[in-house]
Motif scaffolding. Structure first.
Motif, PDB file in Angstrom:
ATOM      1  N   SER A  24       0.734  -1.190  -0.085  1.00 13.74           N
ATOM      2  CA  SER A  24      -0.050   0.031  -0.031  1.00 13.74           C
ATOM      3  C   SER A  24       0.863   1.243  -0.187  1.00 13.74           C
ATOM      4  O   SER A  24       0.507   2.163  -0.600  1.00 13.74           O
ATOM      5  CB  SER A  24      -0.834   0.113   1.335  1.00 13.74           C
ATOM      6  N   VAL A  45       2.035   3.181  -3.575  1.00 15.89           N
ATOM      7  CA  VAL A  45       1.470   4.142  -4.208  1.00 15.89           C
ATOM      8  C   VAL A  45       1.450   5.562  -3.460  1.00 15.89           C
ATOM      9  O   VAL A  45       1.009   6.492  -4.105  1.00 15.89           O
ATOM     10  CB  VAL A  45      -0.280   3.926  -4.377  1.00 15.89           C
ATOM     11  N   PRO A  89      -2.430  -2.220  -2.907  1.00 21.49           N
ATOM     12  CA  PRO A  89      -2.272  -1.151  -3.546  1.00 21.49           C
ATOM     13  C   PRO A  89      -3.441  -0.175  -3.842  1.00 21.49           C
ATOM     14  O   PRO A  89      -3.376   0.917  -3.593  1.00 21.49           O
ATOM     15  CB  PRO A  89      -1.701  -1.547  -5.169  1.00 21.49           C
ATOM     16  N   SER A  90      -4.487  -0.778  -3.782  1.00 23.16           N
ATOM     17  CA  SER A  90      -6.068  -0.202  -3.727  1.00 23.16           C
ATOM     18  C   SER A  90      -6.166   0.313  -2.638  1.00 23.16           C
ATOM     19  O   SER A  90      -6.848   1.463  -2.529  1.00 23.16           O
ATOM     20  CB  SER A  90      -6.854  -1.226  -4.262  1.00 23.16           C
ATOM     21  N   PRO A 126       2.396   0.867 -10.479  1.00 22.52           N
ATOM     22  CA  PRO A 126       1.398   1.885  -9.992  1.00 22.52           C
ATOM     23  C   PRO A 126       2.188   3.301 -10.414  1.00 22.52           C
ATOM     24  O   PRO A 126       1.481   4.292 -10.766  1.00 22.52           O
ATOM     25  CB  PRO A 126       1.581   1.907  -8.436  1.00 22.52           C
ATOM     26  N   GLY A 178      -3.001   2.293  -7.907  1.00 25.78           N
ATOM     27  CA  GLY A 178      -2.897   1.168  -6.930  1.00 25.78           C
ATOM     28  C   GLY A 178      -3.839  -0.206  -7.491  1.00 25.78           C
ATOM     29  O   GLY A 178      -3.631  -1.224  -7.401  1.00 25.78           O
TER      30      GLY A 178
END
Length: 451
Positions: free
Chosen positions: A30, A33, A153-154, A285, A300
């Protein structure tokens, strides 16, 4: 033997321990990004900011080297609780970071926690699951951990856009809380302690120096060229470690496994697959946000479909190994990966984000299939007395090469630009697929001769 005969306590224990690794990897992926935001916040460049990830991966690598000893010396419950405490402290330090060194310190503590916890879930499987189901249950354990890069990532982009990067650390504290709830009554029934000599702090320190200096050499190459003092220090540490290991009676990693050609033929592909994946996980990303002009959340999200597909397929790859052996997943997966990175090496911006997402899905399917087959075969080949050492060595080198992949990915972007850096790294991954294919062919040729 049917999977249902694996006790529910064991299943809950595997999940509880894997959640600690899940937390650390979620934080790691995470934060990828947030690099653009962190560079602005702390007034630094990408090559320095990448230590937020590289520092975490290096800490994971060094912590994993202790797992073969701690698994034999302490109860799994005690080691698990230490990993949770370290993760909580690291998350709080990261959330409250006033400068970049403090943020990296928090990430190092989180990485240490993940490095302690990561081998535990594999060892629980090895100690408690019948050998004919090892692949399936290692796949299940990998599923829990692999969900982290699927959502990381999201999750990072969503939290960054709405709450700021510090909230990434705070919200992730939910995972260790769940681990405590699931593991408090289940992990205490697993105890594999055995008599062992004292921990070899000399070998541990020398090995840590080798890992850190090699990573620093790559990291500093773009700005300063080859750092000769660091290079000399690394060589001296290698020589000292070889001498020390020959004369020490204390416990550390079982380096005699490196004398086994077949073990090395699978260790190298596992490590190189991690190098390739984590390098691309850093680059993609950044490519989406800066070249395709997406938001942090969408950047992400570019990794989510592929990572989620790979995670959900891990148990299937495990069953494939149990029923068909490692040859099919290794060969087929490597060919799929080779095709995907060959297309990535020719990527054009007009192909757009959807194409990038699609080809990453294909890449992850091939990578996970080959990676999981090689990793399981390398552990399964060893007698029970060596399996915890094999697990520690495999995870140590794969995480170190993951850290190296992150460093090289950032270096390529700095040196060649974001798009060309992506293409160059993809070309590098083509070479990795070719080398891995040759090593796996050599492994099966050697195995056939030994029968």
């Amino acid at each position: 033997m049917d999977d249902k005969r694996v006790p529910i306590k064991t299943v809950l224990a595997i999940i509880a321990v894997a959640l600690v690794s899940f937390s650390g990897i979620m934080a790691e992926t995470s934060m990828n990004v947030t690099f653009t935001t962190l560079a602005q916040t702390f007034g630094s460049n990408l090559n320095t900011i990448q230590w937020v990830t590289a520092g975490y991966l290096l800490a994971v690598t060094i912590a994993i080297t202790t797992s073969a000893y701690t698994t034999k010396r302490f109860s799994i419950r005690a080691v698990w609780l230490v990993s949770i405490l370290l993760f909580i402290v690291g998350s709080l330090v990261g959330a409250c970071a006033l400068n970049l060194p403090m943020l990296i310190l928090g990430r190092v503590l989180e990485g240490t926690a993940s490095g302690i916890a990561m081998p535990l879930s594999f060892n629980i499987v090895i100690y408690t699951v019948p050998s004919e189901r090892i692949g399936t249950w290692l796949g299940f354990s990998s599923l829990v951990v692999s969900l982290a890069p699927s959502f990381g990532p999201s999750y990072g982009g969503l939290i960054l856009d709405h709450f700021g990067w510090r909230a990434i650390f705070i919200i992730l504290l939910i995972a260790p809380a769940l681990s405590l709830m699931m593991g408090w009554q289940t992990i205490n029934h697993i105890d594999n302690r055995s008599k062992t000599s004292g921990f070899d702090w000399g070998a541990f320190s020398l090995f840590a120096i080798i890992l850190m200096t090699s990573l620093l050499l790559v990291n500093q190459f773009e700005q300063h060229g080859f750092n000769w003092p660091l290079g000399i220090l690394m060589v001296v540490a290698i020589v000292a470690l070889v001498w020390h290991y020959q004369h020490s009676r204390k416990s550390f990693l079982n380096f005699t496994l490196f004398r086994q050609g077949r073990f090395l033929a699978l260790l190298v592909p596992v490590a190189l697959y991690m190098f390739s994946m984590l390098g691309l996980n850093l680059i993609i990303p950044t490519l989406a946000e800066n070249e395709l002009h997406t938001s942090s959340f969408i950047a992400g999200f570019a990794l989510l479909p592929g990572a989620l597909t790979g995670a959900l397929l891990n148990p299937y790859f495990g069953r494939m190994y149990d029923h068909r052996g490692g040859k099919l997943p290794m060969y087929l997966g490597n060919w799929i990966l080779l095709g995907a990175v060959s297309i990535m090496a020719t990527f054009k911006l007009q192909w757009g984000l959807s194409f990038l997402i699609g080809i990453y899905i294909v890449y992850i399917i091939g990578r996970n299939m080959a990676y999981f087959g090689a990793q399981t075969a390398a552990i399964d080949d060893q007698p029970p007395v060596n399996q915890s050492d094999a697990t520690a060595i495999i995870q140590t080198f794969q995480m170190f090469m993951g850290s190296m992949g992150t460093t090289v990915g950032a270096l390529f972007q700095t040196q060649f630009g974001i798009l060309n850096g992506f293409k160059t790294f993809s070309c590098f991954s083509i070479g990795i697929a070719v080398v891995n294919g040759l090593l796996m062919w050599g492994y099966y040729r050697s195995k056939k001769r030994s029968r």
